[in-house]
Write a protein that holds these residues in place. Structure first.
Motif, PDB file in Angstrom:
ATOM      1  N   SER A 105      -1.375 -24.856  58.544  1.00 56.96           N
ATOM      2  CA  SER A 105      -0.564 -24.173  57.543  1.00 56.96           C
ATOM      3  C   SER A 105       0.512 -23.329  58.214  1.00 56.96           C
ATOM      4  O   SER A 105       0.209 -22.359  58.926  1.00 56.96           O
ATOM      5  CB  SER A 105      -1.455 -23.287  56.667  1.00 56.96           C
ATOM      6  OG  SER A 105      -0.670 -22.511  55.770  1.00 56.96           O
ATOM      7  N   ARG A 132       0.425 -12.215  51.786  1.00 56.68           N
ATOM      8  CA  ARG A 132      -0.535 -13.271  52.112  1.00 56.68           C
ATOM      9  C   ARG A 132      -1.544 -12.801  53.157  1.00 56.68           C
ATOM     10  O   ARG A 132      -2.655 -13.322  53.219  1.00 56.68           O
ATOM     11  CB  ARG A 132       0.173 -14.533  52.577  1.00 56.68           C
ATOM     12  CG  ARG A 132       0.902 -14.418  53.888  1.00 56.68           C
ATOM     13  CD  ARG A 132       1.478 -15.775  54.347  1.00 56.68           C
ATOM     14  NE  ARG A 132       2.385 -16.357  53.379  1.00 56.68           N
ATOM     15  CZ  ARG A 132       2.277 -17.603  52.913  1.00 56.68           C
ATOM     16  NH1 ARG A 132       1.298 -18.383  53.315  1.00 56.68           N
ATOM     17  NH2 ARG A 132       3.155 -18.077  52.065  1.00 56.68           N
ATOM     18  N   ARG A 162      -4.115 -26.733  48.341  1.00 50.94           N
ATOM     19  CA  ARG A 162      -5.533 -26.914  47.980  1.00 50.94           C
ATOM     20  C   ARG A 162      -5.740 -28.246  47.269  1.00 50.94           C
ATOM     21  O   ARG A 162      -6.724 -28.948  47.509  1.00 50.94           O
ATOM     22  CB  ARG A 162      -5.975 -25.755  47.086  1.00 50.94           C
ATOM     23  CG  ARG A 162      -7.431 -25.842  46.621  1.00 50.94           C
ATOM     24  CD  ARG A 162      -7.756 -24.631  45.784  1.00 50.94           C
ATOM     25  NE  ARG A 162      -6.851 -24.513  44.642  1.00 50.94           N
ATOM     26  CZ  ARG A 162      -6.621 -23.378  43.981  1.00 50.94           C
ATOM     27  NH1 ARG A 162      -7.228 -22.255  44.337  1.00 50.94           N
ATOM     28  NH2 ARG A 162      -5.786 -23.365  42.955  1.00 50.94           N
ATOM     29  N   TYR A 179     -12.564 -21.004  53.657  1.00 44.40           N
ATOM     30  CA  TYR A 179     -12.517 -21.827  52.437  1.00 44.40           C
ATOM     31  C   TYR A 179     -13.236 -23.149  52.669  1.00 44.40           C
ATOM     32  O   TYR A 179     -14.012 -23.612  51.811  1.00 44.40           O
ATOM     33  CB  TYR A 179     -11.066 -22.075  52.031  1.00 44.40           C
ATOM     34  CG  TYR A 179     -10.936 -22.993  50.844  1.00 44.40           C
ATOM     35  CD1 TYR A 179     -10.956 -22.495  49.550  1.00 44.40           C
ATOM     36  CD2 TYR A 179     -10.802 -24.381  51.015  1.00 44.40           C
ATOM     37  CE1 TYR A 179     -10.855 -23.347  48.450  1.00 44.40           C
ATOM     38  CE2 TYR A 179     -10.706 -25.230  49.927  1.00 44.40           C
ATOM     39  CZ  TYR A 179     -10.728 -24.701  48.642  1.00 44.40           C
ATOM     40  OH  TYR A 179     -10.646 -25.547  47.563  1.00 44.40           O
ATOM     41  N   LEU A 190      -5.590 -16.412  50.526  1.00 43.12           N
ATOM     42  CA  LEU A 190      -5.044 -17.668  50.019  1.00 43.12           C
ATOM     43  C   LEU A 190      -4.405 -17.516  48.645  1.00 43.12           C
ATOM     44  O   LEU A 190      -3.365 -18.129  48.375  1.00 43.12           O
ATOM     45  CB  LEU A 190      -6.142 -18.733  49.975  1.00 43.12           C
ATOM     46  CG  LEU A 190      -6.745 -19.108  51.338  1.00 43.12           C
ATOM     47  CD1 LEU A 190      -7.859 -20.120  51.160  1.00 43.12           C
ATOM     48  CD2 LEU A 190      -5.673 -19.648  52.272  1.00 43.12           C
ATOM     49  N   TRP A 232      -0.442 -22.140  48.211  1.00 45.36           N
ATOM     50  CA  TRP A 232      -1.854 -22.475  48.345  1.00 45.36           C
ATOM     51  C   TRP A 232      -2.362 -23.402  47.256  1.00 45.36           C
ATOM     52  O   TRP A 232      -3.103 -24.352  47.529  1.00 45.36           O
ATOM     53  CB  TRP A 232      -2.704 -21.213  48.402  1.00 45.36           C
ATOM     54  CG  TRP A 232      -4.179 -21.479  48.257  1.00 45.36           C
ATOM     55  CD1 TRP A 232      -5.018 -20.974  47.305  1.00 45.36           C
ATOM     56  CD2 TRP A 232      -4.997 -22.316  49.090  1.00 45.36           C
ATOM     57  NE1 TRP A 232      -6.297 -21.445  47.490  1.00 45.36           N
ATOM     58  CE2 TRP A 232      -6.308 -22.275  48.574  1.00 45.36           C
ATOM     59  CE3 TRP A 232      -4.739 -23.113  50.205  1.00 45.36           C
ATOM     60  CZ2 TRP A 232      -7.357 -22.994  49.140  1.00 45.36           C
ATOM     61  CZ3 TRP A 232      -5.786 -23.827  50.767  1.00 45.36           C
ATOM     62  CH2 TRP A 232      -7.084 -23.759  50.241  1.00 45.36           C
ATOM     63  N   HIS A 269      -8.328 -20.450  55.765  1.00 45.36           N
ATOM     64  CA  HIS A 269      -8.644 -21.850  55.484  1.00 45.36           C
ATOM     65  C   HIS A 269      -9.997 -22.245  56.081  1.00 45.36           C
ATOM     66  O   HIS A 269     -10.700 -23.088  55.517  1.00 45.36           O
ATOM     67  CB  HIS A 269      -7.539 -22.760  56.021  1.00 45.36           C
ATOM     68  CG  HIS A 269      -6.214 -22.530  55.379  1.00 45.36           C
ATOM     69  ND1 HIS A 269      -5.262 -21.684  55.918  1.00 45.36           N
ATOM     70  CD2 HIS A 269      -5.672 -23.020  54.232  1.00 45.36           C
ATOM     71  CE1 HIS A 269      -4.195 -21.670  55.129  1.00 45.36           C
ATOM     72  NE2 HIS A 269      -4.413 -22.471  54.105  1.00 45.36           N
TER      73      HIS A 269
END
Length: 249
Positions: free
Chosen positions: A113, A20, A35, A59, A25, A31, A56
């Motif tokens: 997370s 990871r 998500r 993202y 991700l 994930w 994250h």
């Protein structure tokens, strides 16, 4: 207790070699589920607690977030995140989750997370997160599943030939510190029951929207046979919660 194992050179080196850490991700098995729990990020102010390498955070910006603040206690993590980020709307700041102190309603979305099982006072953190969120804001988190954290060994019970017979479960209702082993090092984690997580969120002003104990999909099992172990016992616990517009508490 605020723990900062990731600034230990050897520990961080081992962590940096994890799939990871290398693949981002898409290499994190949970994930796809996490998500799916995220709200629409367009125009949102996002806070990432325990941001690590900033996956994250990036993202969120790629999906329209107005601004993102990533917090982590590890300077090693933050340095790597900054090296991987070229976006003035993303800020990385060193802070323990326990120390956050933001203005009321400063964020629209909070993400965390696999970080909050390192925090001793989860209910206290939830209260601070709730205050930092605007009414109707979203809090999406993942932690190690309570079935996984109950015993510090976090390992299978093996047969005489080394076969994995079952996952032992004991001391489930005994909340608190566990001295675990992770990446060859002693790591402090905090065990909580499912009800302890949910009641802390409810008491902190949140409504629970969705829960997941991450049942592996056929695609996951085909891509990585190791996911078969997650069919036998859950390793992840994911929660989507929304701050109540009003509270009678």
């Amino acid at each position: 207790m605020k723990q900062n194992k990731y600034d230990d050179k050897e520990f961080f080196s081992s962590y940096s070699r994890m799939p990871r850490s290398l693949g981002g991700l898409d290499a994190a098995g949970e994930w796809s589920t996490l998500r799916g729990m995220l709200p629409d990020l367009e125009g949102k102010r996002v806070l990432d607690l325990g941001c690590g390498f900033g996956w994250h955070c990036r993202y969120a910006r790629q999906h329209g977030a107005l601004s993102v603040l990533g917090l982590d206690l590890s300077e090693n993590m933050l340095q790597r995140a900054r090296e991987m980020t070229d976006d003035p709307a993303i800020e990385y700041r060193r802070s323990a989750i326990e120390d956050i102190d933001f203005s009321e309603g400063e964020f629209d979305v909070v993400i965390s997370s696999l970080a909050l099982h390192y925090v001793e006072d989860f209910a206290g953190a939830v209260r601070k997160i709730s205050r930092s969120l605007a009414a109707g804001g979203d809090f999406i988190l993942s932690v190690e599943h309570p079935v996984f954290t109950a015993l510090a060994a976090q390992d299978w019970h093996y047969g005489p030939d080394g076969e994995k017979l079952h996952w032992p479960l004991d001391r489930y209702h005994e909340l608190g510190l566990r001295n675990s082993r992770f990446l060859g090092s002693d790591v402090i984690k905090y065990h909580r029951t499912v009800s302890a997580y949910l009641n802390a969120l409810i008491g902190g002003g949140f409504d629970i929207k969705e829960l997941s104990e991450l049942t592996p999909t056929e695609a996951m099992l085909e891509s990585n046979p190791a996911w078969a172990e997650e069919v036998r016992r859950p390793m992840f616990f994911l929660i989507s919660a929304k701050k109540r517009q009003w509270s009678s508490r």
